[in-house]
Design a protein around this motif. Structure first.
Motif, PDB file in Angstrom:
ATOM      1  N   SER A 140       0.722  -1.196  -0.022  1.00  0.00           N
ATOM      2  CA  SER A 140       0.035  -0.057   0.190  1.00  0.00           C
ATOM      3  C   SER A 140       0.933   1.265  -0.024  1.00  0.00           C
ATOM      4  O   SER A 140       0.313   2.326   0.000  1.00  0.00           O
ATOM      5  CB  SER A 140      -0.790   0.029   1.319  1.00  0.00           C
ATOM      6  OG  SER A 140       0.001   0.103   2.210  1.00  0.00           O
ATOM      7  N   LEU A 141       2.205   1.009  -0.018  1.00  0.00           N
ATOM      8  CA  LEU A 141       3.174   2.083   0.120  1.00  0.00           C
ATOM      9  C   LEU A 141       2.789   3.048   1.428  1.00  0.00           C
ATOM     10  O   LEU A 141       3.152   4.352   1.469  1.00  0.00           O
ATOM     11  CB  LEU A 141       2.900   2.967  -1.039  1.00  0.00           C
ATOM     12  CG  LEU A 141       3.151   2.318  -2.410  1.00  0.00           C
ATOM     13  CD1 LEU A 141       2.923   3.270  -3.812  1.00  0.00           C
ATOM     14  CD2 LEU A 141       4.691   1.773  -2.577  1.00  0.00           C
ATOM     15  N   ALA A 142       2.381   2.513   2.245  1.00  0.00           N
ATOM     16  CA  ALA A 142       1.995   3.185   3.611  1.00  0.00           C
ATOM     17  C   ALA A 142       3.342   3.623   4.344  1.00  0.00           C
ATOM     18  O   ALA A 142       4.317   2.527   4.334  1.00  0.00           O
ATOM     19  CB  ALA A 142       1.171   2.529   4.382  1.00  0.00           C
ATOM     20  N   LYS A 143       3.575   4.662   4.845  1.00  0.00           N
ATOM     21  CA  LYS A 143       4.666   5.094   5.652  1.00  0.00           C
ATOM     22  C   LYS A 143       4.747   4.480   6.961  1.00  0.00           C
ATOM     23  O   LYS A 143       5.764   4.059   7.357  1.00  0.00           O
ATOM     24  CB  LYS A 143       4.696   6.613   5.670  1.00  0.00           C
ATOM     25  CG  LYS A 143       6.027   7.366   6.018  1.00  0.00           C
ATOM     26  CD  LYS A 143       5.897   8.876   6.086  1.00  0.00           C
ATOM     27  CE  LYS A 143       6.794   9.321   7.451  1.00  0.00           C
ATOM     28  NZ  LYS A 143       6.418  10.182   8.263  1.00  0.00           N
ATOM     29  N   LEU A 144       3.569   4.418   7.460  1.00  0.00           N
ATOM     30  CA  LEU A 144       3.406   3.664   8.975  1.00  0.00           C
ATOM     31  C   LEU A 144       1.992   2.995   8.889  1.00  0.00           C
ATOM     32  O   LEU A 144       1.209   3.563   8.563  1.00  0.00           O
ATOM     33  CB  LEU A 144       3.680   4.753  10.160  1.00  0.00           C
ATOM     34  CG  LEU A 144       3.354   4.255  11.250  1.00  0.00           C
ATOM     35  CD1 LEU A 144       4.713   3.551  11.766  1.00  0.00           C
ATOM     36  CD2 LEU A 144       3.102   5.558  12.421  1.00  0.00           C
ATOM     37  N   VAL A 145       2.214   1.650   9.476  1.00  0.00           N
ATOM     38  CA  VAL A 145       1.025   0.928   9.671  1.00  0.00           C
ATOM     39  C   VAL A 145       1.140   0.665  11.152  1.00  0.00           C
ATOM     40  O   VAL A 145       2.219   0.472  11.804  1.00  0.00           O
ATOM     41  CB  VAL A 145       0.839  -0.269   8.856  1.00  0.00           C
ATOM     42  CG1 VAL A 145       0.584  -0.015   7.444  1.00  0.00           C
ATOM     43  CG2 VAL A 145       1.853  -1.267   9.064  1.00  0.00           C
ATOM     44  N   THR A 146      -0.004   0.278  11.717  1.00  0.00           N
ATOM     45  CA  THR A 146      -0.027   0.049  13.210  1.00  0.00           C
ATOM     46  C   THR A 146      -0.961  -1.215  13.058  1.00  0.00           C
ATOM     47  O   THR A 146      -2.143  -1.290  12.754  1.00  0.00           O
ATOM     48  CB  THR A 146      -0.595   1.330  13.860  1.00  0.00           C
ATOM     49  OG1 THR A 146       0.176   2.434  13.752  1.00  0.00           O
ATOM     50  CG2 THR A 146      -0.869   0.810  15.460  1.00  0.00           C
ATOM     51  N   MET A 147      -0.431  -2.295  14.222  1.00  0.00           N
ATOM     52  CA  MET A 147      -1.203  -3.550  14.505  1.00  0.00           C
ATOM     53  C   MET A 147      -1.823  -3.442  15.583  1.00  0.00           C
ATOM     54  O   MET A 147      -1.552  -2.888  16.678  1.00  0.00           O
ATOM     55  CB  MET A 147      -0.138  -4.471  14.462  1.00  0.00           C
ATOM     56  CG  MET A 147      -0.661  -5.988  14.682  1.00  0.00           C
ATOM     57  SD  MET A 147       0.544  -7.263  14.690  1.00  0.00           S
ATOM     58  CE  MET A 147       0.856  -7.378  16.226  1.00  0.00           C
ATOM     59  N   VAL A 148      -3.321  -3.710  15.626  1.00  0.00           N
ATOM     60  CA  VAL A 148      -4.092  -3.294  16.851  1.00  0.00           C
ATOM     61  C   VAL A 148      -4.701  -4.887  17.119  1.00  0.00           C
ATOM     62  O   VAL A 148      -4.987  -5.392  15.982  1.00  0.00           O
ATOM     63  CB  VAL A 148      -5.156  -2.454  16.502  1.00  0.00           C
ATOM     64  CG1 VAL A 148      -6.099  -2.249  17.916  1.00  0.00           C
ATOM     65  CG2 VAL A 148      -4.724  -1.147  16.140  1.00  0.00           C
ATOM     66  N   LEU A 149      -4.238  -5.136  18.260  1.00  0.00           N
ATOM     67  CA  LEU A 149      -5.351  -6.423  18.624  1.00  0.00           C
ATOM     68  C   LEU A 149      -6.540  -6.145  19.552  1.00  0.00           C
ATOM     69  O   LEU A 149      -6.357  -5.382  20.641  1.00  0.00           O
ATOM     70  CB  LEU A 149      -4.469  -7.364  19.461  1.00  0.00           C
ATOM     71  CG  LEU A 149      -3.267  -8.459  18.961  1.00  0.00           C
ATOM     72  CD1 LEU A 149      -3.998  -9.246  17.842  1.00  0.00           C
ATOM     73  CD2 LEU A 149      -2.313  -7.685  18.185  1.00  0.00           C
ATOM     74  N   VAL A 150      -7.551  -6.393  19.132  1.00  0.00           N
ATOM     75  CA  VAL A 150      -9.036  -6.131  19.639  1.00  0.00           C
ATOM     76  C   VAL A 150      -9.573  -7.466  20.298  1.00  0.00           C
ATOM     77  O   VAL A 150      -9.830  -8.392  19.331  1.00  0.00           O
ATOM     78  CB  VAL A 150      -9.945  -5.550  18.445  1.00  0.00           C
ATOM     79  CG1 VAL A 150     -11.290  -5.317  19.241  1.00  0.00           C
ATOM     80  CG2 VAL A 150      -9.375  -4.033  18.232  1.00  0.00           C
ATOM     81  N   GLY A 151      -9.747  -7.517  21.489  1.00  0.00           N
ATOM     82  CA  GLY A 151     -10.426  -8.789  21.832  1.00  0.00           C
ATOM     83  C   GLY A 151     -11.930  -8.177  22.652  1.00  0.00           C
ATOM     84  O   GLY A 151     -12.067  -7.167  22.884  1.00  0.00           O
ATOM     85  N   ASP A 152     -12.208  -9.316  23.263  1.00  0.00           N
ATOM     86  CA  ASP A 152     -13.544  -8.834  24.084  1.00  0.00           C
ATOM     87  C   ASP A 152     -13.111  -8.186  25.411  1.00  0.00           C
ATOM     88  O   ASP A 152     -13.838  -7.401  26.019  1.00  0.00           O
ATOM     89  CB  ASP A 152     -14.131 -10.343  24.719  1.00  0.00           C
ATOM     90  CG  ASP A 152     -14.863 -11.145  23.493  1.00  0.00           C
ATOM     91  OD1 ASP A 152     -14.975 -10.078  22.531  1.00  0.00           O
ATOM     92  OD2 ASP A 152     -15.306 -12.164  23.854  1.00  0.00           O
ATOM     93  N   ASN A 153     -11.875  -8.347  26.004  1.00  0.00           N
ATOM     94  CA  ASN A 153     -11.406  -7.684  27.155  1.00  0.00           C
ATOM     95  C   ASN A 153     -10.471  -6.720  27.076  1.00  0.00           C
ATOM     96  O   ASN A 153     -10.596  -5.595  27.758  1.00  0.00           O
ATOM     97  CB  ASN A 153     -10.833  -8.572  28.179  1.00  0.00           C
ATOM     98  CG  ASN A 153     -12.007  -9.882  28.558  1.00  0.00           C
ATOM     99  OD1 ASN A 153     -12.949  -9.471  29.378  1.00  0.00           O
ATOM    100  ND2 ASN A 153     -11.708 -11.006  28.168  1.00  0.00           N
TER     101      ASN A 153
END
Lengths: 322, 322
Positions: A140-153
């Protein structure tokens, strides 16, 4: 489709077969048509609308679930039996899906949900492959990507990801922390469901560095970055010792925890959200979510896979574009 | 006694006032007599037997709870109001308690339970103070000590402790890991209650280093150390990725997790054992346990402190010497 020998195709088809998912959108699965059809047998009663990526003018069937097959049919790959042939096609599917995202109009609702792959196998056919997040960043030629973990808690974000611990301190700059916080703030409602989400930032060192006695990154880098970030969003606090901040999040004292490295947030996250985790990538220009489980080759093809996490991932992607 | 302004004196007296604790042993509290007497008022109805450490020939009263006061009475310290005077006396108490342990006959049952201190305040009166574990290591001339966290759900050990993340990779040697595993194996029954406890060793890097793609310490250092350790104890496995091994321990697939650094095990540990944790130090030549909470200056002197963790710590110390 994820790795064709894993549970990806099965959890995809179980999800789109489920009425609460099916009604959300027009679904297009990028995958091997034979593999997807095989995974549909037990759970999906409609007829799939199959297209070849090579065809110039694909017209999606809005009444059906579409499959776009990016290449020649797999011959030697079956559930539970991963191959390099399968890994190669897996990567081709990710490439094509990313291309679809990149070339779609910016005004259209663009969301991609990925299924689990074997990073190890893909790395054997594509040197340097680390994971979806990094691959899609490049595509995607993105300069910065961020990984998010979304859970129930919990909802957690590692500022650095798949790098050796040895390289973490040098990689952690104030700029990286601030830019990550910007992406998190911009997407706070998507990832936490809260417009005024409270965000906590972890320390790097044990006991928050104990005022410089156990490391100085808290004083030199993290605290100034948090101060800067407070200028664009007030509900940010930190650095906070990692051995208390996740427990605080579990007790709802904060909504989102931004951590300094992978294991620092993944280990506590998986203690309480092992089965419910969804992986979200921010910064691509379009939405990407993914269930947070692996290929589970050992149970693949047996109808045993739980589609819960994939359904969560699809719902979250839908929330992002709706 | 821990910091005299913290909840240490209160949880000590609440514990020894409790019949199930009182009957275990003859207790001696090393602390400021005035502070201990004050903390006794609300919960301990017997008369304390107070001794001065300066007296040459202390005779413990076997029918009572003994107090050994190592110096002049505190003047300006009260619950909730920590002082440098108090920090100085706290350290003096630890020093005297360690001396009692060191000079007692090796055949006698030697166990020390410490109460929470303010490391920051003690560091201001004793430069370089990092914590009980390191201080007692020096006092006991131990070559290697190991810190164990025992909770209701998990039992974890960090191979490195209170050092900056930056220094962790260089500090992690095969020898350190093997020697730590030896102490853990020797004390496996004390810390886990199981003679054939299954021990898991974590990786250092994310995803267990992914066969060298994300760091090489797993291949070069940790895996060979685990192999060596298997020669003296068979139920050891690893390295295992930190984001799955603690969840496995929670699900009882292993009994003890030996981790590479502080936050790697403390963050997941506190997710599930925030209130039940006991800190155990191995390798001193005698037993030391401690509740895993802080001084809680904010609630000190109000009768609100929960003595549960201190009682756990005392019971564990008793198990070790009985």
């Amino acid at each position: 489709m994820g790795d064709p020998a894993g549970i990806g195709p099965e959890v995809i088809m179980k999800s789109v077969a489920s009425p609460d998912i099916r009604r959300l959108a027009i679904f297009t699965i990028v995958g091997d048509a034979g593999v997807i059809e095989n995974a549909s047998k037990e759970c999906f009663k409609e007829k799939l609308s199959v297209h070849q990526w090579a065809d110039k003018d694909i017209k999606l069937d809005e009444t059906s679930v579409n499959v776009i097959d990016p290449g020649s049919a797999l011959k030697n790959t079956s559930p539970g039996n991963p191959t390099l042939e399968g890994a190669k096609k897996t990567l081709e599917c990710i490439r094509v899906a990313a291309e679809i995202m990149q070339t779609s109009s910016k005004d259209s609702a663009r969301a991609m949900v990925t299924a689990p792959v074997s990073k190890e196998l893909i790395a054997r056919v594509h040197e340097g492959f680390i994971g979806h997040t990094e691959y899609l960043q490049e595509a995607s030629l993105a300069k910065l990507v961020t990984m998010v973990l979304v859970g129930d808690n919990l909802c957690v974000i590692p500022v650095t990801r798949h790098i050796p611990i040895k390289e973490v301190p040098a990689k952690l700059t104030g700029e990286l922390i601030v830019e990550t916080l910007k992406q998190v703030v911009d997407n706070r409602e998507l990832i936490s469901g809260e417009n005024s989400a409270r965000i906590a930032v972890t320390a790097l060192n044990p006991h928050c560095g104990e005022k410089g006695r156990i490391g100085t990154e808290e004083i030199d880098i993290i605290a100034p970055a948090v101060e800067k970030a407070k200028k664009f969003y007030e509900y940010i606090e930190g650095p906070i010792s990692a051995d208390t901040v996740f427990y605080g999040a579990l007790k709802k004292k904060v909504d989102i925890v931004v951590a300094m490295y992978h294991d620092q947030c993944l280990a506590p996250f998986k203690m309480v959200d092992f089965d419910s985790g969804v992986n979200v990538t921010l910064g691509l220009g379009w939405v990407r979510t993914s269930p947070d489980h692996g290929t589970a080759f050992d149970i693949s093809g047996k109808g045993l896979a739980n589609a819960g996490s994939m359904k969560h991932a699809i719902k979250l992607a839908f929330r992002a574009i709706s």
